[in-house]
Every structure is written in C-alpha cells, then in structure tokens.
Scaffold this motif. Structure first.
Motif, PDB file in Angstrom:
ATOM      1  N   HIS A  44       0.802  -1.220   0.000  1.00 37.09           N
ATOM      2  CA  HIS A  44       0.000   0.000   0.000  1.00 37.09           C
ATOM      3  C   HIS A  44       0.838   1.275   0.000  1.00 37.09           C
ATOM      4  O   HIS A  44       0.343   2.333  -0.413  1.00 37.09           O
ATOM      5  N   VAL A  45       2.072   1.201   0.492  1.00 39.20           N
ATOM      6  CA  VAL A  45       2.899   2.398   0.571  1.00 39.20           C
ATOM      7  C   VAL A  45       4.286   2.100   0.027  1.00 39.20           C
ATOM      8  O   VAL A  45       4.707   0.945  -0.065  1.00 39.20           O
ATOM      9  N   ARG A  46       4.990   3.155  -0.328  1.00 41.42           N
ATOM     10  CA  ARG A  46       6.402   3.055  -0.705  1.00 41.42           C
ATOM     11  C   ARG A  46       7.213   3.461   0.513  1.00 41.42           C
ATOM     12  O   ARG A  46       7.149   4.617   0.958  1.00 41.42           O
ATOM     13  N   PHE A  47       7.948   2.511   1.077  1.00 43.07           N
ATOM     14  CA  PHE A  47       8.644   2.700   2.344  1.00 43.07           C
ATOM     15  C   PHE A  47      10.142   2.533   2.134  1.00 43.07           C
ATOM     16  O   PHE A  47      10.584   1.553   1.526  1.00 43.07           O
ATOM     17  N   ARG A  48      10.928   3.496   2.622  1.00 41.30           N
ATOM     18  CA  ARG A  48      12.387   3.419   2.527  1.00 41.30           C
ATOM     19  C   ARG A  48      13.004   3.893   3.829  1.00 41.30           C
ATOM     20  O   ARG A  48      12.418   4.716   4.544  1.00 41.30           O
ATOM     21  N   LEU A  85      11.069   7.154   5.129  1.00 39.99           N
ATOM     22  CA  LEU A  85      10.297   7.919   4.150  1.00 39.99           C
ATOM     23  C   LEU A  85       9.149   7.057   3.636  1.00 39.99           C
ATOM     24  O   LEU A  85       9.354   5.903   3.258  1.00 39.99           O
ATOM     25  N   ILE A  86       7.953   7.633   3.621  1.00 44.68           N
ATOM     26  CA  ILE A  86       6.768   6.914   3.148  1.00 44.68           C
ATOM     27  C   ILE A  86       5.981   7.828   2.211  1.00 44.68           C
ATOM     28  O   ILE A  86       5.746   8.998   2.519  1.00 44.68           O
ATOM     29  N   ASP A  87       5.576   7.274   1.075  1.00 45.04           N
ATOM     30  CA  ASP A  87       4.663   7.952   0.147  1.00 45.04           C
ATOM     31  C   ASP A  87       3.555   6.983  -0.214  1.00 45.04           C
ATOM     32  O   ASP A  87       3.778   5.770  -0.303  1.00 45.04           O
ATOM     33  N   TRP A  88       2.346   7.504  -0.451  1.00 46.76           N
ATOM     34  CA  TRP A  88       1.253   6.625  -0.858  1.00 46.76           C
ATOM     35  C   TRP A  88       0.266   7.377  -1.745  1.00 46.76           C
ATOM     36  O   TRP A  88       0.166   8.597  -1.705  1.00 46.76           O
ATOM     37  N   ARG A 103       2.518  11.963   2.136  1.00 38.85           N
ATOM     38  CA  ARG A 103       3.971  11.826   2.252  1.00 38.85           C
ATOM     39  C   ARG A 103       4.370  12.068   3.708  1.00 38.85           C
ATOM     40  O   ARG A 103       3.875  12.986   4.356  1.00 38.85           O
ATOM     41  N   VAL A 104       5.264  11.218   4.191  1.00 42.36           N
ATOM     42  CA  VAL A 104       5.805  11.375   5.533  1.00 42.36           C
ATOM     43  C   VAL A 104       7.318  11.215   5.451  1.00 42.36           C
ATOM     44  O   VAL A 104       7.820  10.300   4.786  1.00 42.36           O
TER      45      VAL A 104
END
Length: 273
Positions: A23-27, A44-47, A100-101
């Motif tokens: 569900h999210v792009r996590f790095r 870093l998280i974007d969704w 975005r976080v």
C-alpha cells in the motif's frame, strides 16, 4: 560514542509488513555522518491509495521527529512537523488518498542531546508540534516539497545539524545499554542489567527516564515482543514454548498474554495469515 551500523533492514515492530508494503512506498535512509551517533535512520513513506488503509505498529523505544502531509492532516498544503514520544500502545494510522511522511527515528537515548532541557520521559506517550520542542522550528515545506528523495534527506540533515546536538556521556551510556538489551537475549532482568553497569536499580531507572523515556523493564519487554512478532509473521510453525524460554519468559502463557496485550491479537492469529 557508538558508531553507525547503517539503516536497519528488518521489519520489527511493523504488523503485517508485507501488506503495508503493498500500500505504501517505504524506505530507510542513512543520515549525515555527524548525526549517525544519535539517529537510527530516516524513514520515508509515500502513498496514493484508492481505498483507505490502516497501518499498525508496535512502537520502538525511540522518539521520532515526523514531517507529514496528507488528506485530513489539518494543513495539507504546508504539512506539519511533530515530535512523537515513545508510544506505549499499538499505534494505528489510517492512510487515504495521497500523502507523504518523512521521519527521523532517534536512537533510544539519542534524542535528549537535541532537546536537553527536559527529560525524555516528558514526551512519552505524547505527540506535540515540533515548534514546542525545537528552536528554530522545523520547516515542513523544506523537507516535504522536494520531488527528489535525496533532496528530502539533505533537508533533514541540514535541519538537524543546525540544531547542534551536544555530546553527552550519559546519553552515550543510555544508548549503549539499550543496544545491549536489543542484541543480547540473556539480558532479562533490570537488576542484572544494573549490576553489570555498577549501578543501583534506582539509578538505572533514572538514567532511562531521563535519556530514553521509559524504564529498562519496558525496553526489555518491548524488544522481546518485537522478536516474537517477527517470528509469528515469518514462521507459522514457531515453537512458542521454546521461544518463550529463549526470551526469558517463565512459560508460554506469559508470552502469549504480553503479546496479545501489546499487538491486540494472539500470535497464532498472525501466524495463520
């Protein structure tokens, strides 16, 4: 001062990590060298979601500085920044739309050099605007606006370096002790940990309250639950009686009770997914 080991690659603390990552792009990213003694990593998280999704986390004994921008956050255009003290309970965040976080996870014991005027326990269980903690205030747009991930990391570096953390031997001691708890399964009792450092149990409690934010017993339990959670999700045939013994529990039932109280469901439910 302890050196950097690079960003962790495990998923400890994340409930159903594979589902989250769909569900999210996590790095995770490494901070500037001068910051590594104090920080675990940046995260870093974007969704961009068509349907809402709820993520769940069993928090680490770490303070986080979080820059956020998402639907319903209060100021979607500018975003906002907050200090998130150690969470004592399961943390659930509903994600929807686009967001975005950019987060800073401090090492347990590594936050106080940036905010030395108050014990870290003052922030435990609380989420407060970063402007109440840091001077100058954290600039959300500088961190959240750049399209390039490297630029966001550079903005985090620049802000934290400008805060000028002061070396503190007691912070170093607290970080080393928490590292020991995290990596050494034989550390099971507060009294044993205190004696190994030549401290009284009361002095150890004060050190943890001031520099970590929670007591040593809580840290020991939380890291053991993290390990049990990772095992529950990766091995449906885990030997719970054997794992309980490895983690220092008197019996399987005690581990299952602690796990269920922390995660919200019994370990067998996660293992069956």
């Amino acid at each position: 001062m302890p050196g950097s080991r690079g960003p962790r690659r495990d998923t400890r603390g994340i409930v159903d990590a594979p589902e989250l990552f769909t569900h999210v792009r996590f790095r995770r990213r490494e901070p500037a060298p001068a910051l590594r003694p104090y920080l675990e990593h940046y995260w870093l998280i974007d969704w961009d979601l068509r349907e809402p999704y709820a993520s769940h986390l069993v928090p680490h004994p770490s303070v986080n500085l979080v820059f956020e921008r998402y639907a319903g956050c209060g100021d979607e255009d500018a975003g906002f920044a907050e200090v998130s003290g150690i969470g004592l309970e399961l943390f659930t965040q509903k994600l929807e739309g686009r967001g975005r976080v950019c987060g800073v996870q401090f090492r347990p014991g590594g936050f106080r050099p940036f905010a030395p005027d108050r014990p870290v326990s003052d922030w435990t269980g609380r989420r407060v605007p970063a402007a109440e903690v840091f001077t100058p205030p954290a600039p959300p747009s500088a961190v959240l606006d750049p399209g390039q991930e490297d630029a966001r990391v550079a903005a985090l570096d620049a802000y934290l370096l400008a805060l000028g953390p002061e070396p503190d031997p007691q912070a170093e001691r607290a970080m080393a002790l928490v590292d020991l708890v995290r990596t050494d399964r034989t550390v099971r009792r507060v009294g044993e940990l205190a004696r190994s450092e030549g401290l009284s149990a009361r002095s150890l409690q004060r050190l943890f309250a001031t520099y970590v934010g929670v007591g040593p017993k809580w840290v020991i339990l939380r890291y053991r639950i993290h390990e049990a959670l990772e095992r529950a999700e990766s091995d449906p045939a885990v030997d719970w009686a054997g794992l309980a013994a490895d983690l220092g529990y008197s019996d399987q039932a005690h581990l299952v009770r602690d796990f269920t109280a922390t995660v919200g469901v019994p370990p067998t439910v996660l293992g069956a997914r």
